[in-house]
Design a protein around this motif. Structure first.
Motif, short mmCIF file in Angstrom:
data_model
loop_
_atom_site.label_atom_id
_atom_site.label_comp_id
_atom_site.label_asym_id
_atom_site.label_seq_id
_atom_site.Cartn_x
_atom_site.Cartn_y
_atom_site.Cartn_z
N LEU A 137 8.78 -7.34 -5.21
CA LEU A 137 9.36 -7.29 -6.56
C LEU A 137 10.26 -6.07 -6.76
N THR A 138 10.52 -5.33 -5.70
CA THR A 138 11.36 -4.15 -5.78
C THR A 138 12.43 -4.21 -4.70
N ALA A 139 13.43 -3.36 -4.83
CA ALA A 139 14.52 -3.33 -3.86
C ALA A 139 14.02 -2.83 -2.50
N HIS A 140 14.72 -3.25 -1.45
CA HIS A 140 14.40 -2.75 -0.11
C HIS A 140 14.84 -1.28 -0.03
N ARG A 141 14.03 -0.48 0.68
CA ARG A 141 14.34 0.94 0.86
C ARG A 141 14.15 1.31 2.32
N ARG A 142 14.95 2.27 2.78
CA ARG A 142 14.81 2.79 4.14
C ARG A 142 14.50 4.28 4.04
N ILE A 143 13.40 4.67 4.69
CA ILE A 143 12.96 6.06 4.68
C ILE A 143 13.04 6.60 6.10
N PRO A 144 13.81 7.68 6.31
CA PRO A 144 13.91 8.24 7.66
C PRO A 144 12.54 8.64 8.20
N ARG A 145 12.34 8.37 9.46
CA ARG A 145 11.04 8.63 10.11
C ARG A 145 10.63 10.10 10.01
N ASP A 146 11.60 11.00 10.16
CA ASP A 146 11.26 12.42 10.14
C ASP A 146 10.92 12.93 8.74
N ARG A 147 11.14 12.14 7.72
CA ARG A 147 10.77 12.53 6.35
C ARG A 147 9.28 12.32 6.09
N VAL A 148 8.65 11.40 6.84
CA VAL A 148 7.21 11.12 6.65
C VAL A 148 6.40 12.21 7.33
N HIS A 149 5.62 12.92 6.52
CA HIS A 149 4.83 14.04 7.04
C HIS A 149 3.36 13.68 7.22
N SER A 150 2.81 12.88 6.28
CA SER A 150 1.39 12.53 6.39
C SER A 150 1.14 11.17 5.76
N LEU A 151 0.03 10.57 6.17
CA LEU A 151 -0.37 9.26 5.68
C LEU A 151 -1.82 9.34 5.19
N VAL A 152 -2.11 8.54 4.19
CA VAL A 152 -3.48 8.38 3.72
C VAL A 152 -3.83 6.91 3.87
N LEU A 153 -4.94 6.64 4.53
CA LEU A 153 -5.47 5.28 4.64
C LEU A 153 -6.72 5.22 3.78
N ALA A 154 -6.72 4.31 2.83
CA ALA A 154 -7.87 4.17 1.94
C ALA A 154 -8.20 2.70 1.79
N THR A 155 -9.46 2.43 1.55
CA THR A 155 -9.91 1.08 1.25
C THR A 155 -10.26 1.05 -0.23
N THR A 156 -9.65 0.11 -0.95
CA THR A 156 -9.88 0.01 -2.38
C THR A 156 -10.56 -1.30 -2.73
N PHE A 157 -11.21 -1.30 -3.89
CA PHE A 157 -11.80 -2.53 -4.40
C PHE A 157 -11.51 -2.63 -5.88
N GLY A 158 -11.41 -3.86 -6.36
CA GLY A 158 -11.15 -4.10 -7.78
C GLY A 158 -12.45 -4.30 -8.52
N SER A 159 -12.63 -5.49 -9.07
CA SER A 159 -13.82 -5.76 -9.87
C SER A 159 -15.06 -5.98 -9.01
N SER A 160 -14.88 -6.20 -7.72
CA SER A 160 -16.02 -6.45 -6.83
C SER A 160 -15.87 -5.64 -5.55
N VAL A 161 -16.94 -4.99 -5.15
CA VAL A 161 -16.92 -4.22 -3.90
C VAL A 161 -16.78 -5.14 -2.70
N ASP A 162 -17.10 -6.42 -2.88
CA ASP A 162 -17.01 -7.38 -1.78
C ASP A 162 -15.56 -7.69 -1.40
N ARG A 163 -14.62 -7.46 -2.30
CA ARG A 163 -13.22 -7.76 -2.05
C ARG A 163 -12.44 -6.46 -1.92
N THR A 164 -12.35 -5.97 -0.70
CA THR A 164 -11.66 -4.71 -0.45
C THR A 164 -10.30 -4.94 0.18
#
Length: 127
Positions: free
Chosen positions: A8-35
């Protein structure tokens, strides 16, 4: 670089050297069973660059991005609620996930439906 092809948003290109760190998280909404795994990228000063959700891009897609970028990765040990995730990384939310967008869309729907009802009522009243 990383090309983000938004649904639903425009395509974007981000240079590889601009990315310094990543966060990986698991989220859940109304139910912990659906992550969902989420990946959030930041630049050197902590500015949000992009977010990828596994329900759209797949777990393998997220893993490929992590492997290809080869930057520092912080992985949350336990799943967190979507609300907690949004509070922790408020700039990671897309425009359509923010409260103002819901209010705007809801307001537009009310106006359109109200307008259609007014036109219909005026047409019936004229007969």
């Amino acid at each position: 670089g990383v090309t983000i092809r938004g649904v639903l948003t425009a395509h974007r290109r981000i240079p590889r050297d601009r990315v310094h760190s990543l966060v990986l998280a698991t989220t859940f909404g109304s139910s912990v069973d659906r992550t969902v795994r989420e990946l959030v990228a930041f630049d050197r000063i902590g500015t949000h660059l992009f977010r990828l959700r596994a329900d759209v891009w797949g777990d393998n897609g997220l893993d490929r991005v992590v492997d290809v970028l080869g930057v520092q990765v912080v992985e949350d040990a336990r799943p967190v609620s979507v609300r907690t995730f949004a509070k922790r990384y408020p700039t990671s939310r897309a425009w359509y996930e923010q409260r103002a967008a819901f209010l705007l869309v809801g307001g537009l729907v009310v106006l359109v439906v109200g307008g259609l009802l007014a036109v219909e009522f005026a047409g019936l009243d004229a007969r």
